[in-house]
Scaffold this motif. Structure first.
Motif, mmCIF file in Angstrom:
data_model
loop_
_atom_site.group_PDB
_atom_site.id
_atom_site.type_symbol
_atom_site.label_atom_id
_atom_site.label_comp_id
_atom_site.label_asym_id
_atom_site.label_seq_id
_atom_site.Cartn_x
_atom_site.Cartn_y
_atom_site.Cartn_z
ATOM 1 N N ARG A 10 0.827 -1.217 0.000
ATOM 2 C CA ARG A 10 0.000 0.000 0.000
ATOM 3 C C ARG A 10 0.852 1.254 0.000
ATOM 4 N N ASP A 11 1.977 1.199 0.728
ATOM 5 C CA ASP A 11 2.825 2.398 0.780
ATOM 6 C C ASP A 11 3.696 2.522 -0.482
ATOM 7 N N GLY A 12 3.464 1.688 -1.452
ATOM 8 C CA GLY A 12 4.172 1.820 -2.727
ATOM 9 C C GLY A 12 5.478 1.048 -2.810
ATOM 10 N N THR A 13 5.910 0.421 -1.710
ATOM 11 C CA THR A 13 7.193 -0.287 -1.776
ATOM 12 C C THR A 13 7.049 -1.623 -2.497
ATOM 13 N N ALA A 14 8.145 -1.991 -3.129
ATOM 14 C CA ALA A 14 8.171 -3.239 -3.887
ATOM 15 C C ALA A 14 8.443 -4.407 -2.945
#
Ligand code: ARG
Length: 599
Positions: free
Chosen positions: A333-337
């Protein structure tokens, strides 16, 4: 080479074998012109009465197609009595009109020029080029193995990956492949974990903190402000700094990474292993992952789920297969891979960089699902050709591995413990021990052999129990047993004191005993064992062979005495044992062992 065969059939009296036997360095299957040169030499020999051995080396290239395909300077044939230009005219006239490959030659002063007839050439050269295809040269394989997580324990799984990967690299290199060994480090984790002592401490403290918060919450306290600055949260923020390319955070992390690699290299050297590339999760760029992200969206492979991106395989692939592949996340959700996201980009990046023909991932079977997901995603992205080149080589668990010092299993600790044990064993034979130049180094090699042979004894997929007693024993199929067999052959040679030159003159017809013949039969089987190993990709295929060979060896000694037998017989037996030693040492090196000279 069907086109070549076609051509050969059109030329009376020629066969490929006859050509190769008659003309030096002639490889018609590789070079069509070799066939033409051979044929022309034969025809010209008839015409001129000169031997082909004088004609063949004098057939030269021309400066351009307009001057013909081949040329012969008449004076080079050293025919006396007539002027070269007269001879040229005469031979040109005598050259058969009906030759299948060449038209009648033309004369320019003292040179004969030859033009190739079109039709047979056209019919041969095009299919030949098609059949051969683009020049691939050597086939290239990437073997990814070991891949520990920096500053975390190098555990048994990494050890197995290292041993099996090292073996596979040797196997393919021996079979003529261009092998690229990649270590894909887990080097992009929470950096607060990056030193081991800290790793243990921080974990304890985090657990304590969490418990504390839970307690306080249960007591009705508002801990949200504290939680916002918890150790967990601090770690997350630090990692965010790294992905945002904060210079200080990156510099700190890079130091840890570099220091870890220095340590790893020492250990790998003890195991005869090197890497061509230290890659790692950190090396996968956000840009590359964003690109793949877009591709996944375009191809409708992933979908949004509460702000995160995931792949629901059951929607993409019908039936059981889709279900089995589950629903992995590719963006939080926080955009991290994630681990999987990095692997996707890394795989495609490797293909772009190395254009491999094959890639092997040596990873524990605990990650079977992960690799199945990875390969399937690559296929769904439209790269089935690349996915088909990838293979997961998996392996089972090592049970009961612990060291004297405690429960944490660093590879170095294990190797040291086993070496200590071997050193104790060696000291029991005082006489032998005193003759070993560097007993500690030998103990180290023997210890490593024990660990490696135990690891490779069963099929890769099987779990096994780490057992210090059995693996260091001389009895049974162990590393020390193989090393002993090798060292004993060495000592027989030493004692006999016969030179290599003398061995080369040995009368091998004296080797009539069953045990001598059986050793020869085993040796003759070695190339087939290697061939089969390339199919099984199991270290145990090689190991099983080596134990058969060494058992045959052990039982041969009574029948085949060396020292004390007749000089000629001694030479013959020594020639046999020297050959066995070569095969044994080759096999040992293939699986990554360093054969010792004595112990
Ligand atoms: N570092 C990982 C681990 O220790 C293994 C990496 C395996 N290779 C890969 N390409 N995912 O679990």
């Amino acid at each position: 080479a069907a086109p070549i065969d076609q051509l050969v059939k059109q030329v009376d009296g020629l066969s490929l074998d006859a050509i190769k036997a008659k003309f030096p360095e002639n490889y018609p299957e590789l070079n069509l012109m070799d066939l033409y040169r051979a044929h022309l030499s034969n025809v010209l020999s008839e015409v001129t009465g000169v031997d082909t051995s004088l004609i063949y080396p004098n057939l030269g290239w021309t400066s351009g197609l307009e001057k013909g395909d081949m040329a012969l300077p008449v004076p080079a044939l050293r025919v006396k009595g007539k002027k070269p230009n007269e001879l040229a005219e005469e031979w040109a006239a005598k050259f058969p009109d009906t030759d299948p490959l060449f038209s009648k030659p033309t004369v320019s002063q003292v040179h004969l020029s030859f033009f190739i007839k079109a039709s047979p050439l056209v019919n041969a050269v095009i299919p030949l080029v098609h059949a051969k295809g683009a020049d691939k040269g050597q086939k290239r394989i990437i073997v990814e193995f070991s891949s520990p997580n920096i500053a975390k324990p190098f555990h048994a799984g990494h050890l197995r990956s290292t041993i099996i990967g090292g073996f596979l690299s040797n196997l393919y290199a021996g079979a003529g492949w261009d092998v690229i060994r990649i270590n894909y480090l887990g080097d992009w984790e929470d950096p607060i974990n990056h030193l081991f002592q800290l790793y243990v401490r921080i974990n304890t403290e985090m657990t304590a903190e969490k418990e504390e918060f839970t307690k306080r919450k249960e007591a009705g306290e508002d801990v949200s402000a504290l939680e916002a600055n918890s150790l967990d949260e601090q770690a997350r923020r630090y990692f965010k700094k790294m992905t945002d390319r904060d210079a200080d955070a990156l510099a700190m992390w890079k130091r840890f990474r570099d220091l870890s690699i220095v340590r790893y290299k020492d250990t790998y050297a003890r195991l005869n292993i090197h890497f061509d590339e230290y890659s790692g999760e950190s090396q996968v760029t956000e840009d590359a992952m964003n690109e793949v992200g877009k591709l996944m969206e375009d191809k409708k492979i992933c979908k949004e789920d509460k702000g995160a991106q995931l792949i629901d395989f059951s929607e993409l692939i019908p039936g059981k297969e889709g279900k089995r592949l589950e629903k992995p996340l590719v963006r939080k959700r926080d955009g991290t891979a994630l681990y999987l996201t990095r692997d996707i980009s890394e795989l495609l990046g490797r293909h772009e960089k190395y254009h491999f023909d094959k890639m092997i991932y040596v990873v524990a079977s605990a990650q079977d699902l992960h690799l199945r997901q990875l390969f399937k995603i690559i296929e769904l992205l439209g790269y089935k050709d690349i996915a088909d080149k990838c293979q997961h080589i998996n392996f089972g668990l090592v049970l009961g591995m612990s060291t004297r010092k405690g429960t944490v299993k660093f590879l170095d600790d294990i190797l040291r413990d086993v070496a200590d044990k071997m050193h104790e064993v060696m000291k029991k034979n005082e006489n032998k021990y005193s003759q070993i130049e560097d007993p500690l180094a030998t103990a180290d090699v023997l210890g490593i052999s024990s660990v490696m042979v135990q690891d490779m004894s069963g099929k890769r997929i099987n779990n096994y129990t780490f057992n210090m007693e059995t693996m260091t024993s001389f009895e049974g199929d162990t590393g020390p047993y193989l090393q002993y067999a090798h060292a004993r052959l060495n000592s027989i040679r030493r004692k006999a004191g016969v030179s290599d030159e003398e061995l080369a003159t040995a009368d091998l017809s004296l080797l009539t005993e069953t045990s001598a013949i059986n050793l020869c039969r085993h040796m003759a089987g070695w190339p087939d064992v290697v061939k089969n190993t390339l199919k099984t990709l199991e270290p145990t295929t090689v190991l099983t062979y080596l134990f058969k060979l060494t058992h045959a060896l052990s039982s041969s000694y009574d029948q085949l005495q060396v020292v004390g037998s007749e000089p000629e017989l001694m030479k013959a037996r020594l020639a046999l044992y020297t050959a066995v030693q070569t095969v044994l040492a080759n096999g040992m090196r293939l699986i990554g062992l360093s054969p010792v000279e004595r112990y």
